[in-house]
Design an enzyme around this catalytic site. Structure first.
Site, PDB file in Angstrom:
ATOM      1  N   LYS A  60      10.689  -5.496  -6.483  1.00  0.00           N
ATOM      2  CA  LYS A  60      10.078  -4.551  -4.917  1.00  0.00           C
ATOM      3  C   LYS A  60      10.621  -6.745  -4.718  1.00  0.00           C
ATOM      4  CE  LYS A  60       5.552  -2.845  -3.775  1.00  0.00           C
ATOM      5  NZ  LYS A  60       4.453  -2.326  -3.951  1.00  0.00           N
ATOM      6  N   SER A 134       3.304   2.047  -2.704  1.00  0.00           N
ATOM      7  CA  SER A 134       3.840   1.793  -1.808  1.00  0.00           C
ATOM      8  C   SER A 134       5.514   1.313  -2.606  1.00  0.00           C
ATOM      9  CB  SER A 134       3.523  -0.293  -1.680  1.00  0.00           C
ATOM     10  OG  SER A 134       3.075  -0.579  -2.353  1.00  0.00           O
ATOM     11  N   SER A 158       0.030   1.673  -6.630  1.00  0.00           N
ATOM     12  CA  SER A 158       2.069   1.577  -6.219  1.00  0.00           C
ATOM     13  C   SER A 158       2.627   1.857  -7.347  1.00  0.00           C
ATOM     14  CB  SER A 158       1.888   0.489  -5.460  1.00  0.00           C
ATOM     15  OG  SER A 158       1.622   0.953  -4.108  1.00  0.00           O
TER      16      SER A 158
END
Length: 563
Positions: A60, A134, A158
């Protein structure tokens, strides 16, 4: 075993074939990735121990990877770090190869995956549905088979919501279990790195490596390695009415699977937990996000995602008294959560009330995001562990998810419950995710199916497998209640005795030893492979009238012969 170079080559072929560029903010140059893989293969050939050799990883883009830009989903934040985040460094040292940085909700603020200027990721199964945020890109890279595992982060859910929306596993570890160095903060007190994989075993391999690093928080001494209480908390009908029909059906099927595995479903009052969830975005705790990136968000101006800016920038105006008030509410909620979870092995929840469409989010970006976080927002606020797995009956074409929630450092307990219920695969015996443990060999009444085995399972012990001692021991039957064998090391006439190897945490071992009855004693026992582990022996005086049963070589075999 697939070589690292073969794994990387396959990864890039798959990336090209799938053609989902919105998954990536930065895809590593293929030749650079192959060069890293070549180095891994060379180390492996030289005899290096590389548990993740042949593993491809996506990261990420709020987690640093040396030489690749970090953006946190905002072009104005872009910088290229010289060193990797500690979690990434540990994965790479174990032989994993990072292939790129993935898309995310800007500043990791959102559960929808649409708050990004780098393209809008859609669900792996349906282009009209959101991928979840996210950590949208990381989850998709795993779900579409581009990489073996991916790192996300999790503050509000997330690391769990994208797993549910894409039919994969998401590990949300106890806060502080994994190092946070090199991670761009969202809400520093409640952030953690998370892991996505298609199986729990694969996610666990990453957890095993990353948890070996310098975590900010040691494991709690009361932690367990397996489920002990036989009860799982479930929601009542009133709460389930908040959930869409298809996700409610998947949840109820998961409850049935848990019950079929021998756990008693117990309805729990969810109101204190759901009220606590609102504190994350509807109270002064938002000041954490304003502290972490509010100034940068303000400087971005029009380049900032308008929804993120609208949520976070007003939080700069909270007064200290507002924050203290909400922190006190949080302390009360933590006490309530502790009481709720005390008699349970886990709390089983729908991961989300449903799977919204991109159109739904476009029409109501804040309201839809808030609904998605109904069952996830409170977890980190209350210092709890969580594991997201596909719900019973979930498929890659029609995904639905559930989460198991437990106390801090109940991570392995949640894995045990999920595996026993058939919601995921079982962790291999050698995965402990950094938990301190001692091995114990048992040879008689404490073995599986025997009358004292519950003393091990009650202490949260984990069964590691059947073993044999070195051929230097004798065995006798003691006239005790229940009957049990005495094992002792003999100068002559010894044999190899069959037993079971178990692992316990330090406190679990203390609890177990507190029940030890005379004439039994614990001393080192040598196994057939030469290892020395703790095991049962006996006070010499008890052997004077005991029947020698060494010839059987196995207490269970002896019992069978007597019946």
């Amino acid at each position: 075993m697939t070589s690292a170079q073969e794994a990387v080559a396959t990864c890039y072929e798959r990336v090209r074939a799938v053609a989902r560029p919105e998954i990536w903010i930065t895809l590593r140059d293929r030749d650079d990735a192959l060069a890293a893989a070549h180095a891994v293969d060379a180390k492996a050939r030289a005899g290096a121990v590389l548990p993740l050799a042949g593993t491809t990883v996506a990261v990420k883009d709020n987690i640093d990877v040396a030489g690749l830009p970090t953006t946190a989903g905002a072009p104005g934040v872009r910088h290229t770090p010289a060193t990797s985040a500690e979690t990434v460094r540990l994965l790479e040292e174990a032989g994993a190869v990072v292939v790129g940085k993935t898309n995310l909700d800007q500043f990791a603020t959102g559960l929808v995956g649409t708050r990004t200027p780098y393209g809008t990721p859609a669900s792996a199964s349906d282009p009209t549905l959101v991928a979840g945020g996210s950590s949208s890109g990381s989850a998709l890279a795993v779900a579409l088979g581009l990489v073996d595992l991916a790192l996300g982060t999790d503050t509000a859910g997330s690391g769990r919501v994208p797993a549910a929306f894409n039919h994969i596993v998401g590990v949300k570890p106890t806060l502080g279990m994994l190092p946070s160095t090199g991670v761009y903060p969202a809400s520093p007190s409640y952030d953690t790195v998370s892991v996505f994989a298609r199986t729990l075993t694969t996610a666990g391999r990453a957890m095993e490596v990353m948890a070996s690093g310098p975590a900010s928080r040691p494991w709690q001494r009361h932690a367990r390695l397996s489920a002990t209480r036989g009860r799982v908390g479930v929601v009542d009908g009133e709460v389930l009415a908040l959930v869409d029909e298809d996700w409610a059906a998947a949840y109820l099927a998961s409850v049935e699977a848990v019950a079929a595995a021998g756990f008693e479903p117990v309805e729990v009052g969810m109101a204190p937990l759901l009220d606590a969830a609102k504190l994350l975005y509807e109270g002064a705790l938002l000041a954490e996000r304003a502290y972490a990136f509010g100034d940068v968000l303000a400087e971005l101006g029009p380049a900032a995602d308008p929804t993120v800016a609208g949520i976070v920038l007003p939080a700069r105006d909270f007064a200290a008294v507002d924050l203290v008030r909400d922190q006190q509410k949080l302390l009360s909620a933590r006490s309530s959560a502790a009481r709720t979870l005390a008699p349970l092995d886990a709390l089983l929840l729908p991961t989300a009330p449903g799977h919204p469409s991109l159109a739904d989010v476009g029409a109501d970006p804040v309201g839809v995001n808030s609904r998605i976080g109904t069952f996830t927002n409170f977890v980190n606020l209350l210092d709890l562990s969580a594991l997201a797995v596909p719900a019973a009956g979930s498929t890659s074409r029609s995904p639905a998810g559930v989460i198991l929630v437990g106390r801090a450092h109940d991570d392995l307990v949640l894995a045990d419950v999920a595996a026993r219920a058939g919601l995921t695969d079982a962790l291999p015996p050698d995965q402990f995710w950094g938990a301190p443990c001692r091995e114990l060999v048992v040879l008689g009444a404490h073995r599986t199916g025997q009358p004292l085995n519950h003393q091990l399972t009650d202490a949260g012990a984990r069964f590691l497998g059947t073993v044999r001692t070195a051929p230097a021991y004798r065995m006798a039957r003691l006239d005790t209640t229940p009957p049990k064998p005495a094992i002792w090391k003999a100068a002559t006439g010894g044999a190899s005795i069959t037993g079971e190897l178990w692992a316990l945490t330090p406190d679990g071992l203390l609890d177990f030893l507190g029940q030890l009855a005379a004439p039994m004693a614990i001393t080192p026992v040598t196994l057939s492979d030469g290892r020395e582990v703790l095991g049962f022996t006996c006070e010499p005086g008890a052997l004077e009238t005991a029947e020698d049963i060494t010839a059987h070589g196995d207490w269970i075999a002896y019992l069978t012969s007597t019946t």
